[in-house]
Design an enzyme around this catalytic site. Structure first.
Site, PDB file in Angstrom:
ATOM      1  N   GLU A 129      36.298  47.633  42.163  1.00 36.10           N
ATOM      2  CA  GLU A 129      37.183  47.959  41.040  1.00 36.10           C
ATOM      3  C   GLU A 129      38.519  47.221  41.163  1.00 36.10           C
ATOM      4  OE1 GLU A 129      39.119  51.870  38.782  1.00 36.10           O
ATOM      5  OE2 GLU A 129      38.184  52.077  40.749  1.00 36.10           O
ATOM      6  N   TYR A 130      39.038  47.181  42.382  1.00 37.32           N
ATOM      7  CA  TYR A 130      40.293  46.475  42.638  1.00 37.32           C
ATOM      8  C   TYR A 130      40.140  44.984  42.364  1.00 37.32           C
ATOM      9  CZ  TYR A 130      43.842  44.104  45.488  1.00 37.32           C
ATOM     10  OH  TYR A 130      44.830  43.253  45.926  1.00 37.32           O
ATOM     11  N   LEU A 131      39.083  44.400  42.872  1.00 30.04           N
ATOM     12  CA  LEU A 131      38.870  42.962  42.695  1.00 30.04           C
ATOM     13  C   LEU A 131      38.621  42.613  41.235  1.00 30.04           C
ATOM     14  CD1 LEU A 131      36.705  42.222  45.853  1.00 30.04           C
ATOM     15  CD2 LEU A 131      39.091  41.561  45.469  1.00 30.04           C
TER      16      LEU A 131
END
Length: 217
Positions: A129-131
């Site tokens: 999700e962060y990437l």
């Protein structure tokens, strides 16, 4: 406090209160070419920088950024992050919001602290999700019309600076790098002649940072 110093560029650092952000501000503050303006979210975070005679500005990436550019700013370093608490609101949409504000303010260059793996977040086994948020922010910057550098480091450590790195557009391997060396790289890419409209990955290595950046200059 006088905002413009002759011959020096004013650099807005978003995420200045973070671990890497503080290192970026410290390097800029010792520079003969750049002058940092630390963007922080809370008033209580200003004291750390004011004690060093560093100008601060309040700006919330999840809120209103209209007053951030009510001062001369030449370039921006985006080193903000939500630490996984709100990757969509901060790492993605907050970055986009600051990019839009920078464009309106005719900022000359926007340096983005991204992450290795942001080019293909769907292949990640962790932090997907962060990437994905970093990927979307990076792509938005690429199409903004601003001059930019997107720096994608490997895993960040708190080790002492080596002042040497390994750099490629795509390294095809993972590795670590100290926050200090990342900060040094980000500051060097503020130069108009270095890494213009370039995206690259870095980990610790054996090439002096300035020399390594010649690959993308």
């Amino acid at each position: 406090m006088v905002c413009l110093l002759l011959g020096m560029e004013n650099i807005l650092v978003a995420g200045a209160n973070g671990t890497t952000g503080k290192k970026i501000v410290a390097i800029l503050n010792e520079s003969n070419n750049f002058r940092p303006i630390a963007m922080v979210r809370k008033e209580k975070q200003q004291a750390y920088f004011k004690a060093q005679n560093i100008e601060t500005v309040l700006g919330d990436l999840e809120g209103d950024l209209s007053s951030v550019f009510n001062r001369p700013i030449d370039k921006v370093v985006f080193a903000a992050g939500s630490a996984g608490k709100n990757v969509l609101g901060v790492d993605q949409e907050g970055a986009k919001k600051l990019i839009d504000a920078s464009k309106k303010a005719n900022i000359r260059k926007f340096v983005m602290l991204s992450s290795m793996g942001a080019d293909k977040p769907e292949e990640a086994t962790q932090l997907q999700e962060y990437l994905k948020a970093k990927h979307n922010a990076d792509e938005y910057l690429k199409t903004s019309g601003l001059d930019f550098s997107i720096v994608r480091p490997g895993s960040l450590t708190n080790e002492a600076a080596l002042t040497t790195i390994e750099l490629e557009g795509k390294l095809n391997k993972h590795g670590e790098i100290s926050r200090e060396d990342v900060a040094q790289t980000l500051v060097l890419t503020l130069d108009d002649t270095i890494a213009s409209k370039a995206t690259f990955e870095i980990i610790k290595g054996e090439t002096l940072i300035g020399k390594a950046l010649e690959k993308v200059s």
